[in-house]
Design a protein around this motif. Structure first.
Motif, PDB file in Angstrom:
ATOM      1  N   UNK A   1       0.833  -1.198   0.000  1.00  0.00           N
ATOM      2  CA  UNK A   1       0.000   0.000   0.000  1.00  0.00           C
ATOM      3  C   UNK A   1       0.870   1.252   0.000  1.00  0.00           C
ATOM      4  N   UNK A   2       1.930   1.248   0.853  1.00  0.00           N
ATOM      5  CA  UNK A   2       2.812   2.402   0.929  1.00  0.00           C
ATOM      6  C   UNK A   2       3.539   2.613  -0.387  1.00  0.00           C
ATOM      7  N   UNK A   3       3.991   1.521  -1.010  1.00  0.00           N
ATOM      8  CA  UNK A   3       4.689   1.638  -2.287  1.00  0.00           C
ATOM      9  C   UNK A   3       3.760   2.190  -3.361  1.00  0.00           C
ATOM     10  N   UNK A   4       2.502   1.729  -3.350  1.00  0.00           N
ATOM     11  CA  UNK A   4       1.527   2.221  -4.323  1.00  0.00           C
ATOM     12  C   UNK A   4       1.280   3.717  -4.129  1.00  0.00           C
ATOM     13  N   UNK A   5       1.170   4.145  -2.875  1.00  0.00           N
ATOM     14  CA  UNK A   5       0.954   5.559  -2.582  1.00  0.00           C
ATOM     15  C   UNK A   5       2.123   6.401  -3.079  1.00  0.00           C
ATOM     16  N   UNK A   6       3.344   5.935  -2.848  1.00  0.00           N
ATOM     17  CA  UNK A   6       4.520   6.672  -3.297  1.00  0.00           C
ATOM     18  C   UNK A   6       4.581   6.747  -4.815  1.00  0.00           C
ATOM     19  N   UNK A   7       4.175   5.669  -5.477  1.00  0.00           N
ATOM     20  CA  UNK A   7       4.170   5.661  -6.936  1.00  0.00           C
ATOM     21  C   UNK A   7       3.183   6.690  -7.478  1.00  0.00           C
ATOM     22  N   UNK A   8       1.996   6.757  -6.873  1.00  0.00           N
ATOM     23  CA  UNK A   8       0.992   7.746  -7.289  1.00  0.00           C
ATOM     24  C   UNK A   8       1.519   9.153  -7.073  1.00  0.00           C
ATOM     25  N   UNK A   9       2.141   9.388  -5.919  1.00  0.00           N
ATOM     26  CA  UNK A   9       2.711  10.708  -5.643  1.00  0.00           C
ATOM     27  C   UNK A   9       3.723  11.110  -6.700  1.00  0.00           C
ATOM     28  N   UNK A  10       4.608  10.193  -7.043  1.00  0.00           N
ATOM     29  CA  UNK A  10       5.639  10.501  -8.022  1.00  0.00           C
ATOM     30  C   UNK A  10       5.039  10.805  -9.395  1.00  0.00           C
ATOM     31  N   UNK A  11       4.027  10.032  -9.781  1.00  0.00           N
ATOM     32  CA  UNK A  11       3.380  10.269 -11.076  1.00  0.00           C
ATOM     33  C   UNK A  11       2.724  11.643 -11.120  1.00  0.00           C
ATOM     34  N   UNK A  12       2.032  12.009 -10.047  1.00  0.00           N
ATOM     35  CA  UNK A  12       1.337  13.290 -10.014  1.00  0.00           C
ATOM     36  C   UNK A  12       2.318  14.449  -9.972  1.00  0.00           C
ATOM     37  N   UNK A  13       3.375  14.308  -9.201  1.00  0.00           N
ATOM     38  CA  UNK A  13       4.385  15.373  -9.141  1.00  0.00           C
ATOM     39  C   UNK A  13       5.091  15.530 -10.483  1.00  0.00           C
ATOM     40  N   UNK A  14       5.295  14.417 -11.173  1.00  0.00           N
ATOM     41  CA  UNK A  14       5.926  14.473 -12.491  1.00  0.00           C
ATOM     42  C   UNK A  14       5.028  15.192 -13.495  1.00  0.00           C
ATOM     43  N   UNK A  15       3.727  14.925 -13.447  1.00  0.00           N
ATOM     44  CA  UNK A  15       2.798  15.616 -14.343  1.00  0.00           C
ATOM     45  C   UNK A  15       2.785  17.119 -14.067  1.00  0.00           C
ATOM     46  N   UNK A  16       2.815  17.490 -12.791  1.00  0.00           N
ATOM     47  CA  UNK A  16       2.858  18.907 -12.430  1.00  0.00           C
ATOM     48  C   UNK A  16       4.135  19.558 -12.951  1.00  0.00           C
ATOM     49  N   UNK A  17       5.257  18.887 -12.782  1.00  0.00           N
ATOM     50  CA  UNK A  17       6.541  19.425 -13.243  1.00  0.00           C
ATOM     51  C   UNK A  17       6.561  19.587 -14.759  1.00  0.00           C
ATOM     52  N   UNK A  18       6.067  18.588 -15.483  1.00  0.00           N
ATOM     53  CA  UNK A  18       6.061  18.655 -16.950  1.00  0.00           C
ATOM     54  C   UNK A  18       5.149  19.765 -17.453  1.00  0.00           C
ATOM     55  N   UNK A  19       4.024  19.959 -16.775  1.00  0.00           N
ATOM     56  CA  UNK A  19       3.125  21.057 -17.137  1.00  0.00           C
ATOM     57  C   UNK A  19       3.844  22.394 -17.007  1.00  0.00           C
ATOM     58  N   UNK A  20       4.542  22.583 -15.911  1.00  0.00           N
ATOM     59  CA  UNK A  20       5.229  23.843 -15.643  1.00  0.00           C
ATOM     60  C   UNK A  20       6.381  24.063 -16.615  1.00  0.00           C
ATOM     61  N   UNK A  21       7.164  23.013 -16.860  1.00  0.00           N
ATOM     62  CA  UNK A  21       8.350  23.158 -17.696  1.00  0.00           C
ATOM     63  C   UNK A  21       8.020  23.290 -19.179  1.00  0.00           C
ATOM     64  N   UNK A  22       6.985  22.571 -19.631  1.00  0.00           N
ATOM     65  CA  UNK A  22       6.657  22.553 -21.053  1.00  0.00           C
ATOM     66  C   UNK A  22       5.536  23.523 -21.429  1.00  0.00           C
ATOM     67  N   UNK A  23       4.965  24.189 -20.414  1.00  0.00           N
ATOM     68  CA  UNK A  23       3.893  25.147 -20.661  1.00  0.00           C
ATOM     69  C   UNK A  23       2.740  24.511 -21.444  1.00  0.00           C
ATOM     70  N   UNK A  24       2.343  23.336 -21.028  1.00  0.00           N
ATOM     71  CA  UNK A  24       1.244  22.633 -21.682  1.00  0.00           C
ATOM     72  C   UNK A  24       0.433  21.884 -20.631  1.00  0.00           C
ATOM     73  N   UNK A  25      -0.814  21.589 -20.956  1.00  0.00           N
ATOM     74  CA  UNK A  25      -1.669  20.857 -20.024  1.00  0.00           C
ATOM     75  C   UNK A  25      -1.211  19.413 -19.896  1.00  0.00           C
ATOM     76  N   UNK A  26      -1.323  18.888 -18.705  1.00  0.00           N
ATOM     77  CA  UNK A  26      -1.062  17.481 -18.452  1.00  0.00           C
ATOM     78  C   UNK A  26      -2.257  16.918 -17.684  1.00  0.00           C
ATOM     79  N   UNK A  27      -2.583  15.669 -17.977  1.00  0.00           N
ATOM     80  CA  UNK A  27      -3.761  15.042 -17.371  1.00  0.00           C
ATOM     81  C   UNK A  27      -3.378  13.720 -16.719  1.00  0.00           C
TER      82      UNK A  27
END
Length: 252
Positions: free
Chosen positions: A1-27
């Motif tokens: 469960x903890x590993x799954x939670x960390x994986x979700x966190x990393x995916x969401x943070x990566x989408x946020x970072x890519x949105x900011x860096x590439x100036x495009x929407x991420x979903x």
């Protein structure tokens, strides 16, 4: 469960970072209530990027996160969400199909659950909310739900029949606390409702809610895993015996 939670966190943070860096929407994919709670825990870390959540129609349980906004990016992009209307070919020969039947039919097609949002049933017709990228495949491939032959059509605009239906209820509770209201709404004891809080099955406005003695605000949306969902409309009056009449609107 903890590993799954960390994986979700990393995916969401990566989408946020890519949105900011590439100036495009991420979903994101469609998130469960537990995954949405994980997302909400990240708000401070990703405060540098705008975001919003949507599931296709108001009141959806499974929702997608869109990173970016008109103000931040200078343009607007819709959520990549479609609705598939699934109707029996011959209504009089149709079985009494359930949510599980529709979900099972999708899983039999080899589709990941994360690309599917809520499945809404109305009078024998199923409305499957999904990501755009999978919509045509489902519509072309899905021809049977259980033993019932069906026909599918893809709609970008959500059909009015898929909109939430609400039933107003007046409850009398000893105190306008969240646990009292949940217990009364679903006809259970206070101890039974307390177990739901302890099992982390209560969500308010998409966030995990463990404070069973907490007071709800008007328009709060309360989701109770395994039981349903309602909108809290507030206190109507206090009775002569010191009890409270409150109004809720249940999703049906």
């Amino acid at each position: 469960m903890k590993e799954e939670t960390e994986l979700i966190k990393q995916k969401l943070k990566d989408l946020a970072r890519r949105c900011y860096q590439k100036n495009t929407y991420m979903f994101s994919d469609f998130l469960t209530l537990n995954q949405q709670a994980v997302f909400h825990s990240l708000k401070k870390e990703i405060s540098y990027v705008d975001f919003s959540l949507w599931g296709g129609v108001p009141g959806c349980e499974r929702q997608m996160v869109r990173f970016g906004s008109l103000e931040q990016l200078g343009f607007l992009e819709d959520f990549p969400i479609s609705c598939i209307t699934v109707k029996p070919l011959q209504r009089k020969f149709s079985e009494d199909l359930t949510h599980r039947d529709f979900l099972g039919a999708l899983m039999n097609l080899g589709i990941d659950r994360c690309v599917i949002g809520d499945i809404i049933l109305r009078e024998g017709v199923g409305y499957m909310i999904c990501q755009d990228k999978i919509a045509d495949y489902i519509a072309d491939s899905l021809d049977r739900v259980r033993h019932t032959s069906v026909t599918c059509s893809v709609e970008k605009e959500m059909p009015s029949q898929a909109e939430p239906q609400l039933k107003e209820e007046i409850l009398v509770v000893s105190a306008p606390r969240c646990d009292s209201i949940v217990a009364k709404a679903y006809q259970m004891s206070r101890n039974q409702s307390l177990l739901l809080f302890q099992s982390r099955k209560i969500f308010v406005n998409g966030q995990q809610y463990e404070n069973n003695s907490g007071m709800l605000n008007v328009k709060d949306v309360v989701s109770v895993r395994g039981h349903g969902k309602f909108i809290y409309s507030g206190i109507l009056q206090e009775t002569k015996k010191g009890r409270f009449r409150v109004k809720i609107e249940k999703y049906v």
